[in-house]
Structures are given as C-alpha cells and as structure tokens.
Design a protein around this motif. Structure first.
Motif, short mmCIF file in Angstrom:
data_model
loop_
_atom_site.label_atom_id
_atom_site.label_comp_id
_atom_site.label_asym_id
_atom_site.label_seq_id
_atom_site.Cartn_x
_atom_site.Cartn_y
_atom_site.Cartn_z
N HIS A 217 0.86 -1.19 0.00
CA HIS A 217 0.00 0.00 0.00
C HIS A 217 0.90 1.25 0.00
O HIS A 217 1.46 1.62 1.02
CB HIS A 217 -0.90 -0.02 1.23
CG HIS A 217 -1.92 1.07 1.23
ND1 HIS A 217 -2.51 1.56 0.09
CD2 HIS A 217 -2.49 1.78 2.25
CE1 HIS A 217 -3.38 2.50 0.39
NE2 HIS A 217 -3.37 2.67 1.70
N ALA A 218 1.00 1.88 -1.17
CA ALA A 218 1.93 3.00 -1.32
C ALA A 218 1.62 4.14 -0.36
O ALA A 218 2.53 4.75 0.22
CB ALA A 218 1.90 3.51 -2.77
N ARG A 219 0.33 4.45 -0.18
CA ARG A 219 -0.02 5.59 0.66
C ARG A 219 0.40 5.35 2.11
O ARG A 219 0.78 6.30 2.80
CB ARG A 219 -1.52 5.89 0.56
CG ARG A 219 -1.91 7.17 1.28
CD ARG A 219 -3.06 7.91 0.65
NE ARG A 219 -4.35 7.29 0.80
CZ ARG A 219 -5.51 7.96 0.76
NH1 ARG A 219 -5.51 9.27 0.58
NH2 ARG A 219 -6.65 7.34 0.86
N ALA A 220 0.35 4.12 2.58
CA ALA A 220 0.78 3.84 3.95
C ALA A 220 2.27 4.11 4.11
O ALA A 220 2.72 4.69 5.11
CB ALA A 220 0.45 2.39 4.33
N HIS A 221 3.07 3.68 3.13
CA HIS A 221 4.51 3.96 3.18
C HIS A 221 4.78 5.46 3.17
O HIS A 221 5.63 5.96 3.90
CB HIS A 221 5.20 3.30 1.99
CG HIS A 221 5.34 1.81 2.09
ND1 HIS A 221 6.26 1.21 2.91
CD2 HIS A 221 4.66 0.81 1.48
CE1 HIS A 221 6.16 -0.12 2.80
NE2 HIS A 221 5.20 -0.38 1.94
N MET A 222 4.02 6.19 2.33
CA MET A 222 4.24 7.63 2.20
C MET A 222 3.81 8.37 3.47
O MET A 222 4.55 9.22 3.98
CB MET A 222 3.49 8.15 0.98
CG MET A 222 3.70 9.63 0.69
SD MET A 222 2.54 10.67 1.59
CE MET A 222 1.00 10.24 0.76
N PHE A 223 2.61 8.07 4.00
CA PHE A 223 2.15 8.73 5.22
C PHE A 223 3.14 8.51 6.36
O PHE A 223 3.49 9.44 7.09
CB PHE A 223 0.78 8.15 5.63
CG PHE A 223 -0.41 8.88 5.05
CD1 PHE A 223 -0.43 9.27 3.73
CD2 PHE A 223 -1.52 9.13 5.84
CE1 PHE A 223 -1.54 9.93 3.20
CE2 PHE A 223 -2.62 9.79 5.33
CZ PHE A 223 -2.63 10.19 4.00
N ARG A 224 3.58 7.29 6.49
CA ARG A 224 4.51 6.97 7.58
C ARG A 224 5.83 7.72 7.38
O ARG A 224 6.40 8.26 8.34
CB ARG A 224 4.76 5.47 7.63
CG ARG A 224 5.62 5.05 8.81
CD ARG A 224 5.91 3.58 8.77
NE ARG A 224 6.44 3.11 10.04
CZ ARG A 224 6.89 1.88 10.25
NH1 ARG A 224 6.86 1.00 9.26
NH2 ARG A 224 7.36 1.54 11.41
N ALA A 225 6.33 7.76 6.15
CA ALA A 225 7.60 8.42 5.87
C ALA A 225 7.53 9.90 6.21
O ALA A 225 8.46 10.45 6.82
CB ALA A 225 7.97 8.24 4.40
N MET A 226 6.44 10.56 5.86
CA MET A 226 6.33 11.99 6.14
C MET A 226 6.19 12.25 7.64
O MET A 226 6.71 13.26 8.14
CB MET A 226 5.16 12.59 5.37
CG MET A 226 5.34 12.56 3.85
SD MET A 226 6.86 13.36 3.27
CE MET A 226 6.49 15.09 3.62
N ALA A 227 5.54 11.36 8.36
CA ALA A 227 5.48 11.51 9.81
C ALA A 227 6.87 11.34 10.43
O ALA A 227 7.25 12.07 11.36
CB ALA A 227 4.51 10.48 10.40
N LEU A 228 7.64 10.39 9.92
CA LEU A 228 9.00 10.20 10.40
C LEU A 228 9.88 11.41 10.07
O LEU A 228 10.76 11.78 10.86
CB LEU A 228 9.60 8.93 9.80
CG LEU A 228 9.00 7.61 10.31
CD1 LEU A 228 9.39 6.46 9.40
CD2 LEU A 228 9.44 7.34 11.74
N LEU A 229 9.63 12.02 8.93
CA LEU A 229 10.39 13.21 8.56
C LEU A 229 10.12 14.35 9.54
O LEU A 229 11.05 15.07 9.93
CB LEU A 229 10.03 13.63 7.13
CG LEU A 229 10.79 14.83 6.57
CD1 LEU A 229 12.29 14.59 6.56
CD2 LEU A 229 10.29 15.15 5.15
N CYS A 230 8.86 14.51 9.94
CA CYS A 230 8.54 15.53 10.95
C CYS A 230 9.38 15.34 12.21
O CYS A 230 9.77 16.31 12.87
CB CYS A 230 7.06 15.46 11.34
SG CYS A 230 5.91 15.97 10.06
N GLN A 231 9.66 14.08 12.54
CA GLN A 231 10.41 13.76 13.76
C GLN A 231 11.91 13.77 13.54
O GLN A 231 12.68 13.46 14.45
CB GLN A 231 9.96 12.39 14.28
CG GLN A 231 8.48 12.35 14.64
CD GLN A 231 7.99 10.94 14.86
OE1 GLN A 231 8.24 10.32 15.91
NE2 GLN A 231 7.30 10.38 13.88
#
Length: 412
Positions: A217-231
């Motif tokens: 699921h591409a969107r799950a990878h992307m959502f998670r990546a952007m949240a990790l970037l915030c951190q």
C-alpha cells in the motif's frame, strides 16, 4: 504491486508492454478488457511478463452486470495465488467491499479528485463522498477518504485544521471501526493520530498494522515516511518514500515529496531533479510548486522564487513570495503581497502561516513567532515540519522555537 495511480497513466493507451514494465519497474502486468451488451458483461483478464511478453495466465469471466463484484472477487482471489508462484512472499490485499457498482464508481471518481490535490478538487471530492455515505452509511473507505481530503486541505492551510479536526477524527475513526482489516482505513487513522494529534508513536504502530495488512500500500509507506520526517528521522523517511515511489512510480505527489526530503537534507540538485519529474507527470501539481519556491529561496535565488510563485493564489505561496521580495529589498512589493493576503482573508480562510512566511523574510521574528503560534492553534499541518524545514532555521536559536516544538511533541 504498483499503485492504481501509476497504472492508470496507461489507461486507454497503446503502449508496448515492455515500456510499461520499464516505466513502472514491474516484472508482471495484469491487463484486461470489459465488454458490455445490455446487462451482460464479459471481462477478459491476463497476466503478462513484461520482459518476454509471455502470457502467464488469462481467463474470461461472463456475468450479469449485477454480479460485477463477484467477478472482481474471482479475479482478486486468482491473482495473489499466481503472484506467489512468481514472487514468493506476496500476499493479497485486504480491502473493504463496496456496496454496489454505483457506489464503487462514485468512490473512484472521488479518489481521482483527491489525487489531483488542488483545493477545488479536494472540496469536490468531499461533496461526492458526503453524498455517498448518505446513501451507503457503512461504506468504510468513503469515510476514510473524507478524512484524508480534509487532512490534505489542512496540510497547507487551505482550510482551518482546527475547524475540520472534529470531522477528520469522526470520519477516520468511523472508517477504521467499519473496516479494521483494511490497510487504507489504518493509514488514514495513523494520519489523524500523527498530523492532528501529535501522537507520533501511536501513529507509527497503526502504520505498522496497515503495512502488515497490505504491504504494497503506497499511501501507507508515504504517510509513515512523512510523519518520520517531521520527527527528524531522515533515514527511515527516505526508506519509506523510496518504497512508496517504487510502488507508485508515476505519482506526481510521491516525486514531490521525495524532492522535499532531499531539499531538507540539503541535496538541492537531487531535489530539483525530483521536482522536474513531478512537473513532468503533472505540471499543475500544487505541492510541487511550493517546494520549488522553498528550494529556490534556500539557494538565495529570489528572482526564481518570484518567477515561479507570482501567478499563484495560494496563501502560503503568496507569503513565500513576500519573503523573497523582502530579501531582494523590495519592501513595497512585500507590502503588496501582505495586502493580498489580507484581501483574501476577507473572503476565505487564510492560514496565519502565510504571513509568518512573510515575517521571516522581513526578519520580523516577533511577528513570525506570533503567526507560527496561531498556525499551530489552527492545525495548519505544514507546521509539523518545523523541526526540519530549512525556511524556519533563522528562528531555531530562539527559546520560543523549542516551546513550539514541545507543543507538537517534537524534539528540538
């Protein structure tokens, strides 16, 4: 499995299967055709090896129109087994079934609008999805996508996140409650927990669940990546974005976010290249336009900022344009941009972050912190990138910066 958004670039096109495989990075392609005569359907599906052009599998399904979802289920059950023969470890995706063909068609139309991501398209998608759940009140994915559409509107301050938060929360949680085994509903719930509630660890656990249920699921990878970037976890964010891009290689949004990652890392040539790819896929993709302006600003190429953002009516872009004029010493042009923001605010919502951008360009840090504080209150979710966004670096040594990060449960 390649995401629908990339695969749809080839819909209706006559392109050699080898080129399709090369552009998508796919070893196997499933294609099909649908013919309709009255209430009768004939669907032909086939799986092809892209390198050799060899047909691995093909089958024809004949049903009445009312049984279209029965055909969908037959194909969905056939494909994972075939994939496992060629790609061990592949598992089928768990999805929430649509109530009927009309509902599914309306849902796909709304998803198409969400993918465009302009404020107008997102509002149109919300309108369609609201009508959909009025008729089908248990359609899980429709609730999740209402939450996602409002979340995207709040990301860049096209609406007040504070005003839509209750809707985002209710819809994300409703979608998940109706279909907890769907990777999609898990992904959107994770987005709520991270971007609106700053419950970063809990969100990460929900993204884990989404990817266990639906690894491709591409969107799950992307959502998670952007949240990790915030951190500030650049390495994990890059891993996630790379995987999202592999799964959805023709997505303008994934290219833009990969560009943003390289921009915050200071790799400006790579950021520019990914932006070029995003614009090739969608010249009008709005997120890429903001990132292009930010990239030029950090390179101190203020003329380029002015050139690329002057036509924009987006409040954040206008704020960044004001900052560029300020850096060039043109305070009159800066003032004109700020006046544009005030005029817009008289007839629509304008995030305080827009004037905060202008204030940073002018070196008015007291005003900048006031605007940032209001933007956090308004849940303009781009502020969640405060810890890593280079545009905010001039503020980092001020004690007020750490206080803002603490409010969002982020580390300095």
């Amino acid at each position: 499995m390649i995401a629908r958004t990339s695969a749809f670039h080839f819909k209706g096109a006559s392109i050699d299967i080898r080129e399709v495989g090369q552009r998508l990075g796919a070893d196997l392609v499933i294609e099909g055709s649908v013919r309709k005569a009255g209430e009768q359907l004939r669907i032909t599906a086939q799986m092809i090896e892209t390198e050799s052009g060899h047909h691995v599998w093909s089958e024809t399904f004949r049903r009445e129109l009312k049984d279209v979802f029965a055909i969908q289920e037959e194909i969905a059950h056939s494909v994972p087994g075939l994939l496992r023969l060629h790609m061990p470890g592949v598992r089928g995706a768990v999805q929430s079934s649509a109530p009927n063909l009309d509902a599914y068609t309306a849902y796909l139309q709304a998803r198409f609008l969400i993918h465009q991501q302009s404020p107008e398209a997102l509002q149109a998608a919300l309108g369609q999805l609201r009508k959909l759940v009025e008729v089908y009140p248990d359609y899980a994915l429709a609730y999740s996508d209402m939450a996602a559409a409002n979340g995207l509107l709040a990301l860049f301050g096209d609406v007040s996140g504070r005003e839509v938060y209750s809707q985002v929360k209710a819809n994300a949680e409703r979608g998940y409650a109706l279909a907890p085994e769907s990777g999609e509903t898990c992904t959107v719930l994770g987005g709520l927990r991270a971007w609106f509630e700053y419950r970063w660890d809990e969100a990460d656990g929900i993204y884990d669940r989404a990817l266990r249920l639906q690894p491709s699921h591409a969107r799950a990878h992307m959502f998670r990546a952007m949240a990790l970037l915030c951190q500030g976890d650049f390495k994990a964010a890059e891993t996630g974005l790379r995987r999202s891009t592999e799964l959805d290689p023709l997505s303008a949004s994934d290219c833009a976010r990969m560009a943003y990652l390289h921009y915050v890392k200071g790799n400006y040539p790579s950021a520019a290249e990914h932006l070029r790819q995003s614009f090739e896929l969608d010249r009008d993709y709005p997120e890429a336009g903001l990132y292009e302006g930010l990239l030029h600003f950090q390179q101190q190429n203020y003329d380029a900022v002015i050139q690329c953002l002057s036509p924009s009516v987006s409040p954040l872009n206008i704020g960044l344009l004001a900052a560029a004029h300020a850096k060039e010493g043109s305070l009159s042009r800066t003032g004109e941009c700020i006046e544009r923001l005030h005029q817009l605010a008289a007839r629509q919502y304008v995030t305080p972050l827009a004037e905060g951008f202008a204030a940073i360009g002018m070196g008015d840090f007291d005003l900048a912190f006031q605007c940032l504080d209001e933007a956090v209150n308004h849940k303009t979710n781009f502020v969640n990138l405060l810890a890593v966004e280079p545009f905010f670096y001039p503020l980092r040594s001020d004690r007020r910066f750490a206080k803002l990060l603490k409010r969002m449960s982020l580390s300095h």
